[in-house]
Design an enzyme around this catalytic site. Structure first.
Site, PDB file in Angstrom:
ATOM      1  CD  GLU A  57       8.257 -13.226  -3.187  1.00 44.57           C
ATOM      2  OE1 GLU A  57       8.939 -12.201  -3.310  1.00 44.57           O
ATOM      3  OE2 GLU A  57       7.145 -13.254  -2.591  1.00 44.57           O
ATOM      4  CG  LEU A 212     -20.090   6.915  -2.454  1.00 47.32           C
ATOM      5  CD1 LEU A 212     -19.501   8.092  -1.692  1.00 47.32           C
ATOM      6  CD2 LEU A 212     -19.689   6.972  -3.926  1.00 47.32           C
TER       7      LEU A 212
END
Length: 367
Positions: A57, A212
């Site tokens: 916002e 990973l």
């Protein structure tokens, strides 16, 4: 709520903005905001930034100000209820009230106990019209882990598996690179990137020595790596220590010398044993929830996969199926053997998409 095609168009734009923050906002939710004038013109837009920085916002209000657009009497379309509490940033509902907006359309309420309807209530008390529920299901999907953590205290657990059409994840000799195509592997990295943490087991670490991390897609952050390592066997030379990211190792048997050596490599070691001398997986997920982990992306072997499924700790399977038959090999999990089909884990297909030559199947565990 009664919504128009005009409303749907602008909320769809707000959702697109939220998706731009998919890899960015953790542990905060991904939120988008579009501010529209009474004539239908877009005055400002934005999405939530990194934790501690501006929410959607405020970004939209700043965008409107930078364009010299007056937002008085305008409508804001927000994908999640504006916050009402003072955290690292101020309350977004107050910012919208101060800007004299006339209406706020919210896709879904915020489950955070610090908000939980208070943002909507404060807006209405200030005379702002608030409509809730437009494209709420789509907004929920974007923040499915945040909602799970806020309502259950644990993260959303997504188990990733790459397999042949006959369900094999490796040959009997352990060879598994590569079963799926490069497009599927790149897509898998995008799913890694959206997670707060990637989880694996010591078996995978010892056998494959993987990093990973996220390499195949651009990302502003690397997810935390979580390793299930009951006896602290993670090698100090493991490739998982190369990327710049937190590494959390959960063990069941503490060893002061090994723990200190791993901590010297930058790892955080947590001892959470169960009665069987293994890591207490449910307690581990509770701990991850307390550490503000929203989504866990599991990339492990069939043993850890099976344990997580048996204990009812998996929410969703992200399965890539390659159009090939491998015959006898290693399966996806070590579930079973069952004696009746009633014992099988029930799933529901959520989404099926072709990625290159492979299929990507999102299947959710039936509760």
């Amino acid at each position: 709520m009664i919504s128009s095609a005009h409303d749907t168009t602008h909320m769809t734009s707000a959702l697109s903005l939220a998706r731009e923050a998919l890899f960015l906002t953790s542990p905060n939710p991904r939120v988008g905001c579009v501010i529209v004038g009474t004539d239908g013109a877009v005055l400002g837009s934005g999405h939530t930034q990194r934790a501690g920085e501006a929410h959607a916002e405020v970004m939209a209000l700043r965008d409107a100000q930078a364009k010299n657009n007056d937002v008085k009497g305008a409508t804001a379309y927000v994908t999640l209820e504006p916050c009402s509490h003072q955290g690292r940033t101020g309350p977004c509902c107050d910012a919208l009230i101060h800007a004299s907006l006339a209406r706020v359309v919210v896709a879904e309420g915020d489950p955070n106990p610090n908000v939980a309807g208070q943002g909507i209530a404060r807006l209405r008390a200030a005379g702002v019209q608030v409509d809730v529920g437009l494209l709420g299901a789509e907004a929920h999907e974007l923040n499915i882990g945040f909602f799970k953590r806020m309502t259950h205290g644990t993260p959303w657990v997504r188990m990733k598996v790459a397999a042949s059409l006959d369900g094999q994840t490796a040959l009997e000799n352990g060879v598994s690179q590569w079963i799926t195509s490069e497009p599927a592997r790149t897509d898998g990295h995008a799913w890694r990137a959206r997670a707060c943490a990637v989880l694996t087991g010591i078996g995978t670490v010892l056998e494959d020595d993987p990093q990973l991390d996220v390499r195949a897609v651009p990302t502003p952050r690397q997810p935390t790596l979580v390793v299930m390592d009951s006896r602290l066997e993670t090698p100090l030379t493991a490739k998982l220590f190369k990327p710049q990211r937190p590494v959390w190792i959960y063990c069941a048997v503490d060893n002061a010398e090994r723990r200190q050596a791993l901590e010297a490599k930058g790892a955080q070691v947590v001892c959470l044993p169960n009665t069987s001398g293994k890591v207490d997986l449910a307690a581990m997920l509770q701990d991850l929830g307390q550490k503000q982990i929203n989504e866990v992306h599991v990339e492990a072997g069939h043993k850890l996969n099976g344990s997580l499924l048996r204990e009812g700790l998996v929410d969703e399977l992200l399965t890539y199926l390659a159009p090939k038959l491998m015959g006898q090999g290693r399966g996806m999990t070590n579930l079973g053997p069952f004696t009746t089909l009633d014992d099988a884990k029930a799933l529901s297909f959520h989404e099926v998409t072709q990625i290159g030559p492979d299929l990507r199947i999102l299947a959710r565990v039936s509760r």
